[in-house]
Design an enzyme around this catalytic site. Sequence first.
Site, PDB file in Angstrom:
ATOM      1  N   GLN A  40      39.136  36.477  27.531  1.00 16.22           N
ATOM      2  CA  GLN A  40      39.583  36.146  28.884  1.00 16.22           C
ATOM      3  C   GLN A  40      38.398  35.661  29.717  1.00 16.22           C
ATOM      4  O   GLN A  40      38.556  35.350  30.882  1.00 16.22           O
ATOM      5  CB  GLN A  40      40.161  37.399  29.574  1.00 16.22           C
ATOM      6  CG  GLN A  40      41.447  37.923  28.959  1.00 16.22           C
ATOM      7  CD  GLN A  40      41.885  39.245  29.583  1.00 16.22           C
ATOM      8  OE1 GLN A  40      41.934  40.258  28.902  1.00 16.22           O
ATOM      9  NE2 GLN A  40      42.195  39.258  30.867  1.00 16.22           N
ATOM     10  N   GLU A  76      38.590  41.070  28.726  1.00 13.81           N
ATOM     11  CA  GLU A  76      37.817  40.628  29.891  1.00 13.81           C
ATOM     12  C   GLU A  76      36.320  40.806  29.634  1.00 13.81           C
ATOM     13  O   GLU A  76      35.530  39.924  29.924  1.00 13.81           O
ATOM     14  CB  GLU A  76      38.244  41.402  31.153  1.00 13.81           C
ATOM     15  CG  GLU A  76      37.533  40.900  32.410  1.00 13.81           C
ATOM     16  CD  GLU A  76      38.048  41.511  33.712  1.00 13.81           C
ATOM     17  OE1 GLU A  76      39.164  42.050  33.727  1.00 13.81           O
ATOM     18  OE2 GLU A  76      37.323  41.433  34.715  1.00 13.81           O
ATOM     19  N   ARG A 100      39.473  49.747  42.482  1.00 15.39           N
ATOM     20  CA  ARG A 100      40.855  49.300  42.693  1.00 15.39           C
ATOM     21  C   ARG A 100      41.799  50.499  42.773  1.00 15.39           C
ATOM     22  O   ARG A 100      42.761  50.484  43.536  1.00 15.39           O
ATOM     23  CB  ARG A 100      41.293  48.307  41.604  1.00 15.39           C
ATOM     24  CG  ARG A 100      42.695  47.752  41.827  1.00 15.39           C
ATOM     25  CD  ARG A 100      43.027  46.584  40.897  1.00 15.39           C
ATOM     26  NE  ARG A 100      42.362  45.356  41.307  1.00 15.39           N
ATOM     27  CZ  ARG A 100      42.841  44.488  42.195  1.00 15.39           C
ATOM     28  NH1 ARG A 100      44.012  44.709  42.767  1.00 15.39           N
ATOM     29  NH2 ARG A 100      42.175  43.407  42.508  1.00 15.39           N
ATOM     30  N   PHE A 122      44.457  47.613  36.410  1.00 15.86           N
ATOM     31  CA  PHE A 122      43.032  47.786  36.696  1.00 15.86           C
ATOM     32  C   PHE A 122      42.754  48.961  37.636  1.00 15.86           C
ATOM     33  O   PHE A 122      42.134  48.812  38.677  1.00 15.86           O
ATOM     34  CB  PHE A 122      42.519  46.466  37.317  1.00 15.86           C
ATOM     35  CG  PHE A 122      41.053  46.191  37.118  1.00 15.86           C
ATOM     36  CD1 PHE A 122      40.556  45.750  35.902  1.00 15.86           C
ATOM     37  CD2 PHE A 122      40.151  46.335  38.165  1.00 15.86           C
ATOM     38  CE1 PHE A 122      39.207  45.462  35.732  1.00 15.86           C
ATOM     39  CE2 PHE A 122      38.793  46.064  38.006  1.00 15.86           C
ATOM     40  CZ  PHE A 122      38.333  45.614  36.784  1.00 15.86           C
ATOM     41  N   THR A 173      38.215  42.625  43.499  1.00 15.89           N
ATOM     42  CA  THR A 173      37.556  43.379  44.572  1.00 15.89           C
ATOM     43  C   THR A 173      36.056  43.074  44.581  1.00 15.89           C
ATOM     44  O   THR A 173      35.382  43.274  45.580  1.00 15.89           O
ATOM     45  CB  THR A 173      37.776  44.889  44.419  1.00 15.89           C
ATOM     46  OG1 THR A 173      37.296  45.289  43.135  1.00 15.89           O
ATOM     47  CG2 THR A 173      39.246  45.218  44.525  1.00 15.89           C
ATOM     48  N   GLU A 194      49.934  41.365  37.270  1.00 10.60           N
ATOM     49  CA  GLU A 194      49.783  42.820  37.259  1.00 10.60           C
ATOM     50  C   GLU A 194      50.745  43.608  38.152  1.00 10.60           C
ATOM     51  O   GLU A 194      51.160  44.708  37.777  1.00 10.60           O
ATOM     52  CB  GLU A 194      48.347  43.201  37.646  1.00 10.60           C
ATOM     53  CG  GLU A 194      47.309  42.730  36.652  1.00 10.60           C
ATOM     54  CD  GLU A 194      45.915  42.897  37.222  1.00 10.60           C
ATOM     55  OE1 GLU A 194      45.521  42.093  38.090  1.00 10.60           O
ATOM     56  OE2 GLU A 194      45.225  43.833  36.812  1.00 10.60           O
TER      57      GLU A 194
HETATM   58  N1  MTE Z   1      50.904  38.318  30.033  1.00  7.41           N
HETATM   59  C1  MTE Z   1      50.782  38.089  28.706  1.00  7.41           C
HETATM   60  N2  MTE Z   1      51.817  37.571  28.040  1.00  7.41           N
HETATM   61  N3  MTE Z   1      49.626  38.386  28.042  1.00  7.41           N
HETATM   62  C2  MTE Z   1      48.556  38.940  28.684  1.00  7.41           C
HETATM   63  O1  MTE Z   1      47.521  39.186  28.061  1.00  7.41           O
HETATM   64  N4  MTE Z   1      47.639  39.792  30.827  1.00  7.41           N
HETATM   65  C3  MTE Z   1      47.971  40.361  32.123  1.00  7.41           C
HETATM   66  C4  MTE Z   1      48.907  39.427  32.894  1.00  7.41           C
HETATM   67  N5  MTE Z   1      50.016  39.039  32.060  1.00  7.41           N
HETATM   68  C5  MTE Z   1      48.665  39.206  30.093  1.00  7.41           C
HETATM   69  C6  MTE Z   1      49.880  38.854  30.729  1.00  7.41           C
HETATM   70  C7  MTE Z   1      46.809  40.622  32.960  1.00  7.41           C
HETATM   71  S1  MTE Z   1      45.972  42.056  32.743  1.00  7.41           S
HETATM   72  C8  MTE Z   1      46.419  39.765  33.937  1.00  7.41           C
HETATM   73  S2  MTE Z   1      45.125  40.126  34.967  1.00  7.41           S
HETATM   74  C9  MTE Z   1      47.093  38.469  34.155  1.00  7.41           C
HETATM   75  O2  MTE Z   1      48.175  38.263  33.244  1.00  7.41           O
HETATM   76  C10 MTE Z   1      46.064  37.358  33.985  1.00  7.41           C
HETATM   77  O3  MTE Z   1      46.614  36.097  34.087  1.00  7.41           O
HETATM   78  P1  MTE Z   1      46.927  35.384  35.485  1.00  7.41           P
HETATM   79  O4  MTE Z   1      45.775  35.656  36.385  1.00  7.41           O
HETATM   80  O5  MTE Z   1      47.057  33.965  35.125  1.00  7.41           O
HETATM   81  O6  MTE Z   1      48.186  36.004  35.987  1.00  7.41           O
HETATM   82  N1  HPA Z   2      40.421  42.992  38.630  1.00  6.51           N
HETATM   83  C1  HPA Z   2      40.194  42.594  37.371  1.00  6.51           C
HETATM   84  N2  HPA Z   2      38.999  42.374  36.888  1.00  6.51           N
HETATM   85  C2  HPA Z   2      37.955  42.574  37.697  1.00  6.51           C
HETATM   86  C3  HPA Z   2      38.117  42.989  39.018  1.00  6.51           C
HETATM   87  C4  HPA Z   2      39.415  43.207  39.515  1.00  6.51           C
HETATM   88  O1  HPA Z   2      39.638  43.575  40.679  1.00  6.51           O
HETATM   89  N3  HPA Z   2      36.892  43.094  39.561  1.00  6.51           N
HETATM   90  C5  HPA Z   2      36.032  42.770  38.584  1.00  6.51           C
HETATM   91  N4  HPA Z   2      36.655  42.449  37.461  1.00  6.51           N
HETATM   92 MO1  MOS Z   3      43.827  41.910  34.017  1.00  9.10          MO
HETATM   93  S1  MOS Z   3      43.463  43.912  33.757  1.00  9.10           S
HETATM   94  O1  MOS Z   3      42.836  41.917  35.490  1.00  9.10           O
HETATM   95  O2  MOS Z   3      42.806  41.248  32.830  1.00  9.10           O
END
Ligand code: MTE
Ligand code: HPA
Ligand code: MOS
Length: 755
Positions: free
Chosen positions: A193, A228, A306, A340, A438, A711
Amino acid sequence: MEGANKRLSAHFEGKTRFLDDLERPDNMLYGYIYGSPVAHGKIKSIDFSEALGCEGIYAIISHKDIPGKNSMGAVFEDEPVLAKDIVEFYGEAILLIAAKSRECAKRAMERIKIVIEELHPVLECEESFKLKNFPFAPLHIESGDIEKGFSQSDHIIEGELNIGGQEHFYLETHAALAKPNADGTLHVISSTQNPTENQLIIAEALKLDSSKIEVSVNAIGGGFGGKETQSNWCAVWSALLAVKCSKPVKMVLDRREDMLITGKRHSAHVKYRVGFTKNGLIKAYSSTFLFDTGFSADLSRAIMERCMLHLDNCYYIPALKSDLYPCKTNRPSNTAFRGFGAPQGIAVIEHIMDEIANVADIDALLVRRRNFYRKSTRNRTPYGQLFRDNIFEKLYRDHLNSSDYFNRKREIRKFNKDNRYLKRALSAVPVKFGISFTTSFLNQGAALVNLYKDGSLTIHQGGVEMGQGLYDKMVSVASSEFGIKREAVRIYPVNTMIIPNTSATAASTGSDINGHAIKLAIERLKKRLNEFASKVYGFDKESVVWDNSELFEKGNPAKRYPLEEFVRKAYLARISLSEQAFYSTPGIFFDRELSRGTPFFYYVTGICSTEVEVDMLTGAHKILRADILHDAGESLDWEIDRGQIEGAYIQSAGWVTMEELVYNLKGVLITASPDSYKIPGIADIPEDFRVTAFSGNPFREGILGSRAIGEPPFIYGLSVWLAIKDALKSYRGGGFRFDLPATKERIVKCAYRYE
Ligand code: MTE
Ligand code: HPA
Ligand code: MOS
């Protein structure tokens, strides 16, 4: 999934190619880890000379073979690439092996001789807390007069809660493929990621400039936060082996390895105290959280932050105090996982809402409503951010109607009277989830758009596609902002050589930060091209309309010019057809010392209720119905967003009911496979699942009026846990502690007061 040219439709047909599906270069080797056999120990000696002579072995390397920094920690330098003198968790990498095959590596491993003096492993955060084993300073927040709040309360309740961790269980395990180039540079394809961080960590370990390390990412098979930071591992390991052998090296963790050594959602132990009036209005809330960080800090500080910023969830708490302690243990390092830290914080206040309802003898949803943030007063969070665009009253009413809440409650009471061992319950949980990293500086995105002579467009941006539908959304943004056919837009896989210095695709910000950057780049490009259109077609430059790969002048839609023809003219006139742009989220800041600020650009809100039926003799439960009303704004793609909501709900339901991480006394995870660690399956989906989009919130600052989606809906799964708790209440009476996860075993024990 409807609609042509959507990437996710091909994905559902099994057409996405993950790293391990790519063509294998002929001379490619495979990388393996030789990991620590103990959770805590001193390395006395390492001898792999005999193993090196085994057939099919190309290299074995230790910390001594790292040209640069022996560190792969994301935030703190407390994670060695390869263990040097001590090992701090079971499976920690000591050596890396490059081999022709897994069999060869296995044979070699049997000939490796390592002497380790075992040390006492700290496995529980309570023990770590007593030892003050804090990898960084504890967090603290305080607002309002806490003593006064308690003294004004009619009731005070105190309690404790254990919150379990969670394995990510992405379908694609951690993987990377490193290919050395003849000029000393390196190309690493990574399942991450966070390509920029992979690049940086590899560069530091190899002592090379970042500019020499190209990291690219194809679509990945899920991350959920697990990739991440910890994707750094395979990326840097495969890079070290590839450089050592001058050959491409691929590393793919098998499921067991992945489960054994990578971090999880943080488990936490919580003590709380809450004071409230006869009417169930909270006056004061104080808490102490012990977070199990595992062996290193990783992202724990941001995660706990968070959590701290979500202790309130949707409720105005006039006096709040909390201390959050990071407790180092000899376990894998816990890391980011969807939500998170917010799910842990919100679990506690939602548990409290039900306890208040029990003591005050008021319906739990009414207690929640009574404590909701208001519009002009009671609208400031404990950390000082004003909660604007509060739609809770509307959400509450709409949800009450559409879910038929009170009628169903009545029916449930009747059902419970008529049934001795089967109990039903209905619980509602609202959410308010802060959007933005954050860590404020991470809220930035960049994009590059290139128009080709035939009128097709590529977009480059920094967000990783992990199944969440980001790429389809970015194509939608480009095609609607540009006025170009969807089929003519191609999004290019993320690459650190094209878009540098990206933030992780995380914190649900992917579509906002990258979408805004794409939009800005397109606006600039169109501004230049509009001027040219006014020259060649005589349009007024303020009145050029781009629509479906054609141009016309406003007011004269009958006379259309094909984009292809126009672009060719622009090219011949030597006008640049490329543009890049940068976006940074406005108006956010957070003071870590004071725990004050406006850390979030906006909040995503919604409400969910779940009806369960629980068998008190077996502890088995069924989700009979779930209703979700979610504010998705002007959704960029409701099919995708609905999928995100449903997926998050089920993933969370797994966390709160069946997913249990069990470690033995030596600190080894014994539930390291799908037959002992259960995630929800098809039969665990609610029998009746109703997901509705709420529209009626005027906030429009998310990209094209949309909202982050990844999330926030994870919080809804807590309603499954609380509904089970409520079902138990009708069986054995209320007022009891109910730890997460609510496994069958825990349910039965609780029903018969075994604890
Ligand atoms: N959806 C799928 N199918 N697979 C994933 O790994 N990760 C989640 C969410 N939805 C995820 C998912 C997480 S932890 C986050 S932070 C967001 O997708 C990240 O993508 P976005 O910022 O484009 O929403
Ligand atoms: N969310 C997800 N990943 C992060 C954050 C957060 O708020 N801060 C630093 N890494
Ligand atoms: Mo999502 S836990 O912020 O990759």
